[in-house]
Write a protein that holds these residues in place. Structure first.
Motif, short mmCIF file in Angstrom:
data_model
loop_
_atom_site.label_atom_id
_atom_site.label_comp_id
_atom_site.label_asym_id
_atom_site.label_seq_id
_atom_site.Cartn_x
_atom_site.Cartn_y
_atom_site.Cartn_z
N GLU A 28 57.29 56.58 24.57
CA GLU A 28 57.24 58.00 24.19
C GLU A 28 58.14 58.32 23.01
OE1 GLU A 28 55.15 60.46 25.12
OE2 GLU A 28 54.17 58.74 26.07
N TRP A 29 59.36 57.75 23.01
CA TRP A 29 60.26 58.01 21.89
C TRP A 29 59.66 57.48 20.58
CZ3 TRP A 29 62.57 54.93 18.22
CH2 TRP A 29 63.51 55.57 17.40
N GLU A 30 59.08 56.27 20.65
CA GLU A 30 58.50 55.68 19.45
C GLU A 30 57.34 56.53 18.92
OE1 GLU A 30 59.29 50.89 20.02
OE2 GLU A 30 57.69 51.85 21.16
N LYS A 31 56.49 57.00 19.83
CA LYS A 31 55.35 57.83 19.41
C LYS A 31 55.83 59.11 18.74
CE LYS A 31 52.24 56.27 23.10
NZ LYS A 31 51.61 56.66 24.38
N LYS A 32 56.80 59.77 19.37
CA LYS A 32 57.32 61.04 18.86
C LYS A 32 58.01 60.83 17.51
CE LYS A 32 60.34 64.89 20.21
NZ LYS A 32 61.29 65.41 21.24
N TYR B 124 55.87 49.00 11.74
CA TYR B 124 55.78 47.54 11.83
C TYR B 124 55.98 47.08 13.28
CZ TYR B 124 56.69 42.62 10.74
OH TYR B 124 56.64 41.24 10.69
N ASN B 125 56.99 47.61 13.94
CA ASN B 125 57.28 47.23 15.34
C ASN B 125 56.13 47.58 16.27
OD1 ASN B 125 59.75 46.42 14.37
ND2 ASN B 125 60.92 48.07 15.32
N ILE B 126 55.57 48.78 16.10
CA ILE B 126 54.46 49.22 16.95
C ILE B 126 53.25 48.31 16.74
CG2 ILE B 126 52.79 51.09 17.30
CD1 ILE B 126 55.12 53.07 16.69
N LEU B 127 52.98 47.97 15.48
CA LEU B 127 51.85 47.07 15.20
C LEU B 127 52.07 45.69 15.81
CD1 LEU B 127 50.97 47.93 11.47
CD2 LEU B 127 49.72 48.61 13.54
N ILE C 84 54.82 33.16 10.81
CA ILE C 84 54.36 33.85 12.02
C ILE C 84 55.55 34.12 12.95
CG2 ILE C 84 52.90 33.68 14.08
CD1 ILE C 84 50.93 32.01 12.39
N SER C 85 56.47 33.15 13.04
CA SER C 85 57.62 33.29 13.93
C SER C 85 58.55 34.43 13.53
CB SER C 85 58.43 31.99 13.96
OG SER C 85 57.69 30.95 14.51
N GLU C 86 58.65 34.70 12.24
CA GLU C 86 59.62 35.69 11.79
C GLU C 86 59.14 37.14 11.97
OE1 GLU C 86 58.54 36.12 6.99
OE2 GLU C 86 60.42 35.18 7.62
N ARG C 87 57.99 37.30 12.63
CA ARG C 87 57.45 38.64 12.81
C ARG C 87 58.11 39.37 13.99
NH1 ARG C 87 53.30 39.16 9.53
NH2 ARG C 87 52.30 40.86 10.62
N ARG C 88 59.43 39.25 14.03
CA ARG C 88 60.20 39.93 15.08
C ARG C 88 60.38 41.40 14.68
NH1 ARG C 88 62.97 37.10 11.66
NH2 ARG C 88 64.85 37.87 10.68
N ASN C 89 60.85 42.19 15.64
CA ASN C 89 61.02 43.61 15.40
C ASN C 89 62.21 43.91 14.49
OD1 ASN C 89 58.85 44.12 16.97
ND2 ASN C 89 59.97 45.05 18.66
N PHE C 90 62.10 45.02 13.77
CA PHE C 90 63.23 45.54 13.00
C PHE C 90 64.00 46.54 13.86
CE2 PHE C 90 60.45 44.31 9.43
CZ PHE C 90 61.37 43.70 8.59
#
Length: 553
Positions: free
Chosen positions: A37-41, A235-238, A540-546
């Motif tokens: 919810e926080w991310e969406k808002k 980016y994180n959500i995707l 591909i491995s470095e696609r961690r979250n920011f």
């Protein structure tokens, strides 16, 4: 390798491919939920703040150009398509006036404006760069210290079309001087320049570029916190969405159990999903990515069957079976491994048909099947050249290579997930092999050939490099140089065909362009698909979250 149980032993070639580097890694994301919810808002809030920035930026200003460029490079432009298009349409309407102003001598501004307009399909003249050249047509020496200007001009050159000598000259000028400047720059800026020289905006995979650009943008003291946080959060959500999609696809792949049943093939389902991401990364294309990845798995297996494992007699049988495309007409003569493949191929297309029927788009499937048949025939032709010890002319090879590149097949497949724009008329246009499709296919075919040549030559395989050396009696290095010229001209064709007026909606052109970009990206230094345990694994491995700031601006 021996034949399968119950069949006569046959001496076969085998690629000896390394196993998957991922194992069951992505099955762990079965319980991963979407944005909280926080991310969406926060996501909605930040989007509106950036929208305001776009609207408020003075239309003709460098501030506006830099903002649009940052939004695009940060991978969030898909949220602001209308605002960006409106802004660029206005800039295009007064382009000559803006460049004609006496004080418009900033190379960065002129080059960025030119590039953004070309990138969005507006034809603008490259004559705007003449003011930066001397009487002999050479770029002025005073530009050598303008790093930002040189970088912007370099990126602009990647959108050149035929007969633009001024941009051809700019490629050499900017590349030479940017390389010379590297030792004098701060570490972060030097990394940004090095990355651009290797992966220019027009010739690289969008989502891989986004990851890097977020890191570069964060280091820029002039960055905007709101825009940076939106890019990170988006980016994180995707990434969450991609992981859940990959979880489902990995499960599907494991259930097929082809790794055990067809051990001579490359087990690369994660890498193939990555290719699908290169075609379209946006959330609305989830179904398209699923379809594309699944069929890519079958294309990869066919490549291994025709390229190494199958005998010419077996390949004749399989080619005929695929041409008939009838599950009730399966030949008893097909070896068991081919039967397994053939039945599963028809089954996955049957699944796709059910998916398309929900949206009344079943007619599109016939085009996709037709392109798959053409691809298989192209693979068969390459196999006949190999088994007959025949080296075709370069023209023959490239003509067949347009189809064996897989691009026509993949573009048709990608349209299944796009929507109502992919009409019958659009499909008929694509089936005619228009210049943009030919250009993308040549880029894909020849970029693969250059990095695979030495390995394939050891096995006697036919490639563009072999054909060129054989026909013109040149060395390997000379063939590489000439083939790169062919690819360079294909990029000019591709760039030209993306400029308005275009005969089909731009959304349908993007997969054609993006597949050429992915080919350049994937075959930059090596065949990163076949040897995915090297560079591609790290990407591909470095696609961690920011880390996203919790502070609401």
């Amino acid at each position: 390798m021996d034949g399968f149980a119950g069949e006569a032993e046959v001496t076969r070639r085998c690629g000896n491919h390394h196993p998957t580097v991922w194992g069951d890694h992505f099955l762990a994301y079965s319980h991963l939920s979407g944005a909280n919810e926080w991310e969406k808002k926060q996501h909605e809030h930040l989007k509106e703040e950036v929208r305001k920035m776009l609207v408020m930026a003075p239309s003709k200003s460098l501030q506006n150009l830099d903002l649009i460029n940052a939004i695009q490079c940060l991978g969030v432009a898909y949220h602001f398509e209308h605002e960006i298009e409106e802004s660029l349409a206005f800039i295009y309407s007064c382009y000559d006036q803006l460049n004609g102003e006496a004080d418009e001598t900033d190379l960065h501004t002129v080059a960025l404006r030119f590039r953004l307009l070309r990138q969005h399909g507006y034809y603008v003249s490259s004559d705007v760069f003449r003011k930066f050249t001397d009487d002999q047509g050479n770029y002025k020496k005073a530009l050598v210290g303008d790093v930002q200007g040189l970088l912007s001009l370099y990126e602009a050159t990647q959108f050149r079309v035929h007969s633009e000598e001024i941009l051809g000259e700019a490629v050499n000028f900017t590349t030479t001087h940017l390389k010379l400047l590297l030792p004098t720059l701060s570490n972060s800026f030097a990394m940004k320049i090095s990355n651009a020289l290797k992966y220019p905006i027009n010739c690289t995979m969008v989502t891989a570029a986004t990851r890097k650009y977020i890191s570069f943008y964060q280091e820029d003291k002039a960055h905007d916190d709101v825009l940076l946080n939106l890019a990170k959060l988006d980016y994180n959500i995707l990434q969450k969405m991609y992981k859940t999609e990959l979880c489902d696809i990995t499960r599907w792949w494991k259930e097929l159990d082809f790794t055990k049943a067809l051990p001579f093939t490359r087990d690369r389902v994660v890498e193939l999903y990555f290719w699908s991401l290169s075609v379209y990364f946006e959330p609305q294309y989830k179904v398209g990515r699923n379809i594309l990845t699944k069929v890519l798995c079958f294309i990869s297996i066919a490549d291994d069957i025709y390229g190494t494992y199958g005998t010419i007699d077996e390949l004749t049988l399989l080619t005929n079976a695929i041409e008939r495309w009838n599950i009730d007409d399966i030949s008893e003569k097909l070896p068991s491994y081919m039967k397994l493949y053939y039945l599963a191929l028809l089954d996955v297309y049957s699944e796709i048909e059910k998916e398309l029927a929900k949206e009344n788009k079943s007619f599109q499937l016939n085009y996709s099947i037709a392109e798959m048949k053409k691809l298989i025939k192209a693979y068969f032709q390459e196999a006949k050249w190999y088994h007959g010890n025949n080296v075709p002319t370069m023209e023959q090879y490239v003509k067949n290579g347009i189809r064996s590149s897989t691009i026509p097949c993949l573009v048709t497949l990608s349209w299944l997930g796009i929507g109502n724009e992919a009409t019958k008329e659009a499909h008929d246009w694509l089936a005619s092999e228009p210049p943009i499709l030919v250009a993308s296919s040549i880029i894909a075919r020849l970029s693969n050939d250059i990095v695979s040549h030495e390995r394939e030559q050891e096995g006697g395989d036919i490639s563009g490099v072999v054909c060129y050396m054989n026909e013109y009696g040149v060395t390997k290095e000379e063939a590489y140089m000439e083939i790169r010229k062919i690819m360079d001209n294909s990029w000019k064709d591709l760039n030209r065909e993306c400029l308005k007026p275009i005969v089909i909606p731009r959304v349908l052109l993007m997969p054609v362009l993006n597949l050429a970009r992915m080919s350049e990206f994937s075959y930059k230094d090596e065949d990163s698909y076949t040897f995915s345990k090297n560079n591609l694994k790290d990407i591909i491995s470095e696609r961690r979250n920011f880390k996203v700031s919790k502070k609401v601006e």
